[in-house]
Design a protein around this motif. Sequence first.
Motif, mmCIF file in Angstrom:
data_model
loop_
_atom_site.group_PDB
_atom_site.id
_atom_site.type_symbol
_atom_site.label_atom_id
_atom_site.label_comp_id
_atom_site.label_asym_id
_atom_site.label_seq_id
_atom_site.Cartn_x
_atom_site.Cartn_y
_atom_site.Cartn_z
ATOM 1 N N THR A 169 -4.632 -8.785 2.471
ATOM 2 C CA THR A 169 -3.568 -8.116 2.177
ATOM 3 C C THR A 169 -3.897 -6.904 1.268
ATOM 4 N N PHE A 170 -4.936 -7.170 0.568
ATOM 5 C CA PHE A 170 -5.617 -5.978 -0.202
ATOM 6 C C PHE A 170 -6.112 -5.026 0.666
ATOM 7 N N LEU A 171 -6.744 -5.615 1.878
ATOM 8 C CA LEU A 171 -7.674 -4.300 2.698
ATOM 9 C C LEU A 171 -6.568 -3.465 3.324
ATOM 10 N N ILE A 172 -5.588 -4.118 3.870
ATOM 11 C CA ILE A 172 -4.342 -3.562 4.530
ATOM 12 C C ILE A 172 -3.862 -2.545 3.571
ATOM 13 N N ALA A 173 -3.397 -2.967 2.487
ATOM 14 C CA ALA A 173 -2.867 -2.122 1.215
ATOM 15 C C ALA A 173 -3.757 -0.956 0.947
ATOM 16 N N LEU A 174 -5.174 -1.013 0.868
ATOM 17 C CA LEU A 174 -6.181 -0.190 0.610
ATOM 18 C C LEU A 174 -6.116 0.840 1.631
ATOM 19 N N ALA A 175 -6.081 0.344 2.906
ATOM 20 C CA ALA A 175 -6.343 1.195 3.989
ATOM 21 C C ALA A 175 -4.786 2.421 4.189
ATOM 22 N N THR A 176 -3.729 1.730 3.695
ATOM 23 C CA THR A 176 -2.523 2.371 3.769
ATOM 24 C C THR A 176 -2.142 3.262 2.740
ATOM 25 N N GLY A 177 -2.729 2.814 1.555
ATOM 26 C CA GLY A 177 -2.443 3.599 0.391
ATOM 27 C C GLY A 177 -3.104 5.147 0.109
ATOM 28 N N PHE A 178 -4.433 5.195 0.670
ATOM 29 C CA PHE A 178 -5.072 6.349 0.357
ATOM 30 C C PHE A 178 -4.306 7.672 1.030
ATOM 31 N N PRO A 179 -4.141 7.342 2.689
ATOM 32 C CA PRO A 179 -3.349 8.723 3.189
ATOM 33 C C PRO A 179 -2.043 8.962 2.570
ATOM 34 N N VAL A 180 -1.241 7.900 2.117
ATOM 35 C CA VAL A 180 -0.051 7.901 1.721
ATOM 36 C C VAL A 180 -0.117 8.738 0.287
ATOM 37 N N GLY A 205 0.767 -1.111 0.038
ATOM 38 C CA GLY A 205 0.022 -0.051 -0.077
ATOM 39 C C GLY A 205 0.851 1.196 -0.066
ATOM 40 N N ALA A 206 1.856 1.287 0.894
ATOM 41 C CA ALA A 206 2.706 2.354 0.881
ATOM 42 C C ALA A 206 3.374 2.773 -0.534
ATOM 43 N N THR A 207 3.957 1.509 -1.098
ATOM 44 C CA THR A 207 4.603 1.797 -2.541
ATOM 45 C C THR A 207 3.753 2.288 -3.453
ATOM 46 N N ILE A 208 2.527 1.851 -3.528
ATOM 47 C CA ILE A 208 1.387 2.095 -4.476
ATOM 48 C C ILE A 208 1.060 3.456 -4.360
ATOM 49 N N GLY A 209 0.878 3.801 -3.123
ATOM 50 C CA GLY A 209 0.471 5.074 -2.623
ATOM 51 C C GLY A 209 1.402 6.067 -2.951
ATOM 52 N N PHE A 210 2.549 6.055 -2.666
ATOM 53 C CA PHE A 210 3.907 6.750 -3.075
ATOM 54 C C PHE A 210 3.805 7.140 -4.253
ATOM 55 N N VAL A 211 3.952 6.273 -5.223
ATOM 56 C CA VAL A 211 4.083 6.269 -6.506
ATOM 57 C C VAL A 211 2.805 7.213 -7.379
ATOM 58 N N THR A 212 1.905 6.634 -6.878
ATOM 59 C CA THR A 212 0.398 7.523 -7.146
ATOM 60 C C THR A 212 0.391 8.800 -6.817
ATOM 61 N N GLY A 213 1.005 8.917 -5.360
ATOM 62 C CA GLY A 213 1.006 10.502 -5.372
ATOM 63 C C GLY A 213 1.735 11.190 -5.946
ATOM 64 N N VAL A 214 3.071 10.917 -6.228
ATOM 65 C CA VAL A 214 3.910 11.748 -7.066
ATOM 66 C C VAL A 214 3.533 11.789 -8.437
ATOM 67 N N SER A 215 2.674 10.731 -9.030
ATOM 68 C CA SER A 215 2.360 10.881 -10.262
ATOM 69 C C SER A 215 1.244 11.947 -10.392
ATOM 70 N N ILE A 216 0.448 12.182 -9.577
ATOM 71 C CA ILE A 216 -0.476 13.116 -9.490
ATOM 72 C C ILE A 216 -0.106 14.324 -9.209
ATOM 73 N N GLY A 217 0.777 14.386 -8.022
ATOM 74 C CA GLY A 217 1.425 16.002 -7.894
ATOM 75 C C GLY A 217 2.015 16.186 -9.169
ATOM 76 N N TRP A 218 2.861 15.539 -9.917
ATOM 77 C CA TRP A 218 3.841 16.004 -11.054
ATOM 78 C C TRP A 218 3.023 16.082 -12.246
ATOM 79 N N SER A 219 2.126 15.344 -12.815
ATOM 80 C CA SER A 219 1.812 15.232 -13.887
ATOM 81 C C SER A 219 0.240 15.688 -13.964
ATOM 82 N N GLN A 220 -0.294 16.488 -14.622
ATOM 83 C CA GLN A 220 -1.736 16.836 -14.906
ATOM 84 C C GLN A 220 -2.709 15.813 -15.499
ATOM 85 N N LYS A 221 -1.841 15.220 -16.500
ATOM 86 C CA LYS A 221 -2.493 14.034 -17.049
ATOM 87 C C LYS A 221 -2.860 12.827 -16.089
ATOM 88 N N ALA A 222 -1.912 12.532 -15.312
ATOM 89 C CA ALA A 222 -2.228 11.610 -14.375
ATOM 90 C C ALA A 222 -3.389 11.785 -13.186
#
Length: 338
Positions: free
Chosen positions: A207-218, A155-172
């Motif tokens: 595992t999916f639920l824990i990743a989901l709970a972690t990914g959103f705030p990250v 969750g932290a890895t996916i959340g970090f990559v997603t957050g960087v993508s949204i913050g850097w790219s307007q298309k993302a």
Amino acid sequence: MSTYSVSDAAAAPAPRAAVTLSNLSGSYGIGLAASLAWLAFGLSCLYWPDVGDWSRTDSLGIGAIVIAAFVLFGTFGADYLGGPGEALRKRAPWLVALGALFTLWEVATAKFAWLPLPFFPPPQSILEVYTDDLPKLLDSVFASVKLQLGGYIIGATIGFVTGVSIGWSQKAGYWIHPVLRFIGPLPATAWLPIAFFSFPSSWSASTFLIALATGFPVTVLTWSGVASVSSAYYDVARTLGAKPSFLVLKVAIPAALPHVFVGLFMGLGSSFAVLVVAEMIGVKAGLGWYLQWAQGWAAYANMYAALIVMSLLCSGAITLLFRTRDRLLVWQKGVVKW
């Protein structure tokens, strides 16, 4: 004939302060009170008969008396112990409170049964769990740590990559932001029925639920950190010939790290809550399952023992994350303490 000057007297080392009535009311007095509180707890275990049959009462009493002796030695020898002595003085009020609390707990449960058994077991009953049921408890701890760690890292890895993508790219951000607004605010436990139906095992669903709970705030905090980086940093880097990859890896991400760690802290707390619920409902292993098992058999001592272990694990994980944050963000070390 030798002479003795005023300068020699000034250069002579000052003697250590003796224990007087004035400092007995200060740090020495608090340390003495802590030692007496633990001594009272130990004596109440050894010389006061129990209303029930608990095999670890004597061991608990001896351990409390040993703690009282260490506290007494540390209090009056703090000037010679250095760092450990100062740490003991700093925590002396807590030692007083804990000793008094354990004494009251012992008297109210094992000696007079003021609190109804088995819902409020005495301290020696919980100690028995750690000695007699340790293998099952350790297996549960290992299962919880393995499940928690896997889901949190994903969750932290996916959340970090997603957050960087949204913050850097307007298309993302155009494509990801609406999905994030739809899925993110929902509690991860609300997805329990869908997760346990969709995934091949309860372990993968948890595992999916824990990743989901972690990914959103990250994701949200990383996005906020990248988006709030001053444009002047990018302008200076571009002037020096920096490429877009350099701007992301060496400018945006380091500047956003304080926000990222806030998201990691929030995600860690959310993931622990989901972990316990998932283990209670679907996964047949872990501390959540152990709690459910203990409640079913009315083994409340086991339940309290598991709660103590769970609290220590959560606190230890947050402490480790804080140490990592202080090491990476040296300029913010000590700003937020745990």
